[in-house]
Design a protein around this motif. Structure first.
Motif: not given
Length: 276
Positions: A176-188
């Motif tokens: 779980v990340l907060p709303m202002d976090a940088r996105l992780p690498k993801a396929d979707l």
């Protein structure tokens, strides 16, 4: 003839707060007309404080076939109607209520199947997904992704506790990340929050970490092209808009309400109507 001129005409509706933006009446009325079914479908503004009274009133209306349920009632509805399919344990949110012949009410969830339909041809086994939001729509998305064999899910949510609880309940590997976090690498990447919807705050997020073959899926359909989808298109990422899920879940609900299969051969015409 309309519901106003014939009080005994069968009808269903969509409830929520707000509800004026809903395109569900356009969809259901389109199918009713194509199938020449004498019935109606409409919107009904219901606040959280009015929800229990609404259900009690409608349960006594023999012409009422049921309702679709949108923000913010999908979780509260669990406590108001029967749950024969175990939606509480499997998903934790209801988006459809159906009146049975004996007058009893049962709830189900067509969001999960509707969400998965546009991306079901892809293999998501072992892949990474990011889900923005942790409300009723996110619960259906989580259930669908688990069914699709997703490898790991990262929730981006205001309430880290709620999002963590969803992962634990579903026994899905994730974080779980907060709303202002940088996105992780993801396929979707899926926006299952109301952010970006007309009348709601924008979804402010940077897509830089996503690989070039990632898919961005926004459940918001008003507006149809959200800021998130515009940003994804600038990156030449594949996108799925909210109409695909809306039509998919509506088709399942239509059959429950009116006992007929929607004429899906007219999908192109329906979509054109919805974006007009």
């Amino acid at each position: 003839m309309t519901r106003e001129t014939d009080p005994d005409m069968p009808y269903a509706e969509v409830i929520g707060d707000p509800i004026a933006h809903s395109k569900s009446p356009l969809i259901h009325k389109f199918w009713l007309e194509r199938l020449a079914i004498e019935a109606d479908y409409r919107t009904c503004h219901v606040t959280p404080a009015e929800l229990s009274d609404y259900i009690e009133r409608r349960s006594g209306d023999s012409a009422w076939r049921g309702c679709n349920v949108t923000i913010p009632h999908k979780i509260a509805m669990l406590d108001l109607v029967a749950d024969p399919g175990g939606v509480r344990e499997k998903i934790g949110a209801m988006n459809t209520v159906v009146r049975q012949a004996d007058g009893s009410l049962m709830g189900t969830n067509t969001d999960a199947a509707g969400f998965l339909a546009p991306i079901a041809d892809s293999d998501w086994s072992g892949k990474q997904a990011v889900v923005i939001g942790a409300g009723g729509a996110a619960r259906a998305v989580l259930f669908a992704l688990k069914q699709a064999g997703i490898g790991e899910i990262t929730f981006v949510a205001r309430s880290g506790l709620k999002a963590t609880g969803l992962l634990v309940q579903a026994s899905v590997k994730g974080s779980v990340l907060p709303m202002d976090a940088r996105l992780p690498k993801a396929d979707l990447l899926i926006n299952a929050s109301p952010l970006g919807m007309t009348g709601k705050p924008p979804l402010e997020i940077y897509l830089d970490p996503l690989p070039d073959d990632a898919l961005v899926y926004d459940l918001v359909y008003a507006p149809l092209e959200t800021g998130l989808l515009r940003a994804a298109k600038k990156r030449d990422l594949a996108v799925v808009d909210g109409l695909d899920m809306l039509i998919g879940q509506a088709a399942l609900a239509f059959e429950l309400f009116f006992g007929a299969t929607p004429p899906m051969e007219h999908d192109a015409e329906l979509r054109k109507l919805l974006v007009a």
